[in-house]
Design a protein around this motif. Structure first.
Motif, short mmCIF file in Angstrom:
data_model
loop_
_atom_site.label_atom_id
_atom_site.label_comp_id
_atom_site.label_asym_id
_atom_site.label_seq_id
_atom_site.Cartn_x
_atom_site.Cartn_y
_atom_site.Cartn_z
N MET A 1 33.80 -4.82 -7.69
CA MET A 1 34.25 -5.99 -6.97
C MET A 1 34.05 -5.79 -5.47
O MET A 1 33.52 -6.65 -4.79
CB MET A 1 35.72 -6.27 -7.26
N ARG A 2 34.52 -4.63 -4.99
CA ARG A 2 34.40 -4.32 -3.57
C ARG A 2 32.94 -4.31 -3.12
O ARG A 2 32.58 -4.94 -2.13
CB ARG A 2 35.04 -2.96 -3.29
N ASP A 3 32.10 -3.60 -3.87
CA ASP A 3 30.70 -3.48 -3.49
C ASP A 3 29.99 -4.83 -3.54
O ASP A 3 29.21 -5.17 -2.64
CB ASP A 3 29.98 -2.48 -4.39
N TYR A 4 30.28 -5.61 -4.57
CA TYR A 4 29.66 -6.94 -4.68
C TYR A 4 30.04 -7.80 -3.48
O TYR A 4 29.19 -8.44 -2.86
CB TYR A 4 30.06 -7.64 -5.98
N LEU A 5 31.34 -7.84 -3.14
CA LEU A 5 31.79 -8.68 -2.03
C LEU A 5 31.19 -8.22 -0.70
O LEU A 5 30.75 -9.05 0.10
CB LEU A 5 33.31 -8.72 -1.96
N GLY A 10 27.42 -9.81 3.47
CA GLY A 10 26.58 -9.26 4.52
C GLY A 10 27.25 -8.19 5.36
O GLY A 10 26.91 -8.01 6.53
N GLN A 11 28.18 -7.46 4.77
CA GLN A 11 28.90 -6.42 5.50
C GLN A 11 28.19 -5.07 5.44
O GLN A 11 28.56 -4.16 6.18
CB GLN A 11 30.32 -6.27 4.94
N VAL A 12 27.20 -4.93 4.53
CA VAL A 12 26.51 -3.66 4.35
C VAL A 12 25.01 -3.84 4.45
O VAL A 12 24.49 -4.95 4.29
CB VAL A 12 26.87 -3.01 2.99
N ASP A 13 24.30 -2.73 4.70
CA ASP A 13 22.84 -2.77 4.73
C ASP A 13 22.31 -2.61 3.30
O ASP A 13 23.08 -2.56 2.34
CB ASP A 13 22.27 -1.72 5.69
N ALA A 14 20.99 -2.48 3.16
CA ALA A 14 20.36 -2.38 1.84
C ALA A 14 20.80 -1.13 1.07
O ALA A 14 20.72 -1.10 -0.16
CB ALA A 14 18.85 -2.40 1.98
N ARG A 15 21.28 -0.12 1.78
CA ARG A 15 21.74 1.11 1.12
C ARG A 15 23.23 1.08 0.80
O ARG A 15 23.77 2.04 0.27
CB ARG A 15 21.44 2.32 2.00
N GLY A 16 23.91 -0.02 1.17
CA GLY A 16 25.34 -0.12 0.91
C GLY A 16 26.22 0.50 1.97
O GLY A 16 27.40 0.72 1.76
N VAL A 17 25.64 0.78 3.15
CA VAL A 17 26.39 1.38 4.26
C VAL A 17 26.89 0.25 5.17
O VAL A 17 26.15 -0.67 5.50
CB VAL A 17 25.49 2.35 5.06
#
Length: 155
Positions: A1-5, A10-17
């Motif tokens: 849920m957290r990662d999807y949101l 648009g809170q993270v870059d393509a790597r999830g950072v």
């Protein structure tokens, strides 16, 4: 849920950072506080109580979400229930009627406009309004979250 949101908002870059690790709008999983639990996920201004169960007890989950939102100092608590064998964005986000009304009023929308815009459905079981709730999918909730932040919680 957290990662999807975080990705969808648009809170993270393509790597999830995180683009900005100090941004208050980053969706985070807080450390658990024991008896004064603060919820599973913080998505300002919401606390999400996340569940992955076969037989959801939504009214109980909503009461828990509201208590934990209060502990965390957030105005709104909602329950998110994962749908088995589905993508996270299909998770069901449940709002107690009182929370749904307060969010609707914060956005300045009529009941019909709010329900239509965010694809809410009602569960009105019996005469006890304490067991009534409104439900949407996490994908629609992310739009609601973005609109709430733009309207009321802009940095």
């Amino acid at each position: 849920m957290r990662d999807y949101l975080n990705e969808a908002l648009g809170q993270v870059d393509a790597r999830g950072v995180f683009l900005d690790p100090f941004d208050a709008h980053n969706v985070r999983r807080p450390a658990q506080e024991g008896a004064a639990d603060v919820g599973d996920v913080h998505a300002v201004p919401f606390v999400l109580e996340c569940k992955n169960v076969k037989r959801p007890s939504v009214p109980t989950f909503l009461r828990q979400a509201q208590v934990e939102a209060c502990h965390a100092g957030f105005p709104y608590g909602v329950a998110v229930v994962k749908v088995p064998r589905s993508n996270a964005r299909r998770g069901r986000v449940h709002f107690a009627i009182g929370t749904w009304t307060r969010v609707r009023l914060a956005l300045g929308l009529s009941s019909r406009a709010f329900a239509d815009r965010y694809a809410f459905g009602a569960s009105l079981r019996g005469l006890d309004s304490g067991k009534w709730y409104m439900t949407t999918e996490l994908e629609s909730f992310r739009h609601l979250l973005a609109d709430m932040r733009a309207a009321r919680y802009a940095p």
